[in-house]
Design a protein around this motif. Structure first.
Motif, PDB file in Angstrom:
ATOM      1  N   VAL A 149     -10.011  43.056 -15.641  1.00  0.00           N
ATOM      2  CA  VAL A 149      -9.033  43.392 -14.613  1.00  0.00           C
ATOM      3  C   VAL A 149      -9.810  43.704 -13.341  1.00  0.00           C
ATOM      4  CG1 VAL A 149      -7.243  45.036 -13.933  1.00  0.00           C
ATOM      5  CG2 VAL A 149      -7.381  44.258 -16.298  1.00  0.00           C
ATOM      6  N   GLY A 150      -9.377  43.139 -12.227  1.00  0.00           N
ATOM      7  CA  GLY A 150     -10.036  43.396 -10.948  1.00  0.00           C
ATOM      8  C   GLY A 150      -9.482  44.631 -10.276  1.00  0.00           C
ATOM      9  N   GLY A 151      -9.852  44.850  -9.043  1.00  0.00           N
ATOM     10  CA  GLY A 151      -9.346  45.966  -8.262  1.00  0.00           C
ATOM     11  C   GLY A 151     -10.252  47.177  -8.328  1.00  0.00           C
ATOM     12  N   ASP A 152      -9.814  48.260  -7.687  1.00  0.00           N
ATOM     13  CA  ASP A 152     -10.588  49.508  -7.626  1.00  0.00           C
ATOM     14  C   ASP A 152     -10.924  50.061  -9.005  1.00  0.00           C
ATOM     15  OD1 ASP A 152     -10.400  49.306  -4.902  1.00  0.00           O
ATOM     16  OD2 ASP A 152      -9.165  51.119  -4.635  1.00  0.00           O
ATOM     17  N   LEU A 153     -10.012  49.938  -9.947  1.00  0.00           N
ATOM     18  CA  LEU A 153     -10.229  50.465 -11.289  1.00  0.00           C
ATOM     19  C   LEU A 153     -10.459  49.328 -12.280  1.00  0.00           C
ATOM     20  CD1 LEU A 153      -7.524  53.284 -11.325  1.00  0.00           C
ATOM     21  CD2 LEU A 153      -9.918  53.423 -10.645  1.00  0.00           C
ATOM     22  N   GLY A 154     -11.032  48.273 -11.767  1.00  0.00           N
ATOM     23  CA  GLY A 154     -11.271  47.091 -12.584  1.00  0.00           C
ATOM     24  C   GLY A 154     -12.351  47.307 -13.622  1.00  0.00           C
ATOM     25  N   GLY A 155     -12.422  46.373 -14.504  1.00  0.00           N
ATOM     26  CA  GLY A 155     -13.391  46.411 -15.583  1.00  0.00           C
ATOM     27  C   GLY A 155     -12.791  45.771 -16.806  1.00  0.00           C
ATOM     28  N   THR A 156     -13.351  46.085 -17.946  1.00  0.00           N
ATOM     29  CA  THR A 156     -12.866  45.541 -19.205  1.00  0.00           C
ATOM     30  C   THR A 156     -11.819  46.491 -19.783  1.00  0.00           C
ATOM     31  OG1 THR A 156     -15.015  44.519 -19.611  1.00  0.00           O
ATOM     32  CG2 THR A 156     -13.540  44.747 -21.492  1.00  0.00           C
ATOM     33  N   TRP A 157     -10.622  45.988 -19.936  1.00  0.00           N
ATOM     34  CA  TRP A 157      -9.496  46.757 -20.461  1.00  0.00           C
ATOM     35  C   TRP A 157      -9.163  46.238 -21.860  1.00  0.00           C
ATOM     36  CZ3 TRP A 157      -5.532  49.518 -17.224  1.00  0.00           C
ATOM     37  CH2 TRP A 157      -6.014  49.842 -15.953  1.00  0.00           C
ATOM     38  N   SER A 158      -8.849  47.136 -22.779  1.00  0.00           N
ATOM     39  CA  SER A 158      -8.365  46.754 -24.108  1.00  0.00           C
ATOM     40  C   SER A 158      -6.912  46.320 -23.986  1.00  0.00           C
ATOM     41  CB  SER A 158      -8.440  47.945 -25.064  1.00  0.00           C
ATOM     42  OG  SER A 158      -9.739  48.443 -25.152  1.00  0.00           O
ATOM     43  N   THR A 159      -6.467  45.483 -24.914  1.00  0.00           N
ATOM     44  CA  THR A 159      -5.072  45.033 -24.903  1.00  0.00           C
ATOM     45  C   THR A 159      -4.401  45.354 -26.225  1.00  0.00           C
ATOM     46  OG1 THR A 159      -5.584  42.826 -25.739  1.00  0.00           O
ATOM     47  CG2 THR A 159      -5.606  43.121 -23.354  1.00  0.00           C
ATOM     48  N   TYR A 160      -3.108  45.614 -26.150  1.00  0.00           N
ATOM     49  CA  TYR A 160      -2.295  45.886 -27.336  1.00  0.00           C
ATOM     50  C   TYR A 160      -0.938  45.225 -27.134  1.00  0.00           C
ATOM     51  CZ  TYR A 160      -5.746  49.398 -28.510  1.00  0.00           C
ATOM     52  OH  TYR A 160      -6.927  50.026 -28.819  1.00  0.00           O
TER      53      TYR A 160
END
Length: 182
Positions: free
Chosen positions: A129-140
């Motif tokens: 996920v991009g943006g200010d709080l971007g990074g690798t996000w888990s999905t459910y």
């Protein structure tokens, strides 16, 4: 004159017949009353959420919030609990009426997913996920079509979830920031 009072003969069948007529009359009145009414579409009022973000920031809390709310979206719930640790959340309806929620709190990922998505939500492949709080996000995801994206940041867990399409929720997550509000 015989001195006997006049008596009216009643029967069980007569009483049941009178009851049926009475119930039919009440139903007719209710139906006729509702015929002239138009059913009003109810929609929750949009809430002002920016002051909650500013208030949280004034007390030193770092809360994630959308830098901009997409056109046509409305915030329908805001929750800020200044507990130790604090809890922050927003609920929104998209321009198509789908739900998107945001939760930020010091809680286990599993507990948040079970509470806000589903007890049986399944973990999927992580996404960038991009943006200010971007990074690798888990999905459910769950069987009902809800999707959640989770970012763990220190003690806080950031959960973005809802019934909106996956891409819409990711686009929303990319708008999140913790920048000071003006």
């Amino acid at each position: 004159m015989s001195g006997k009072p006049a008596r009216h003969q009643t029967s069980m069948a007569g009483m049941i017949g009178a009851m049926i007529v009475l119930v039919a009359a009440v139903l007719a009145v209710v139906l006729l009353r509702d015929l002239g009414r138009e059913s009003a579409e109810t929609s929750p009022d949009a809430l002002e959420w920016e002051s909650a973000v500013a208030g949280a920031q004034d007390t030193g809390l770092e809360v994630a919030y959308p830098a901009r709310l997409p056109a046509g979206w409305k915030v329908t719930s805001v929750e800020l609990e200044p507990t130790d640790p604090p809890t922050w959340g927003m609920g929104m309806l998209t321009d198509t009426g789908a739900f998107v929620g945001l939760r930020q709190q010091d809680e286990s990922v599993r507990d948040l997913v079970e509470t806000y998505v589903d007890d049986d939500a399944e973990e999927g492949d992580p996404v960038q996920v991009g943006g200010d709080l971007g990074g690798t996000w888990s999905t459910y995801t769950d069987e009902g079509g809800d999707t959640a994206f989770v970012l763990e940041r220190g003690d806080d867990v950031l959960l973005v979830y809802g019934s909106a399409p996956r891409e819409v929720i990711i686009d929303f997550a990319e708008q999140l920031t913790e920048a000071p509000r003006d």
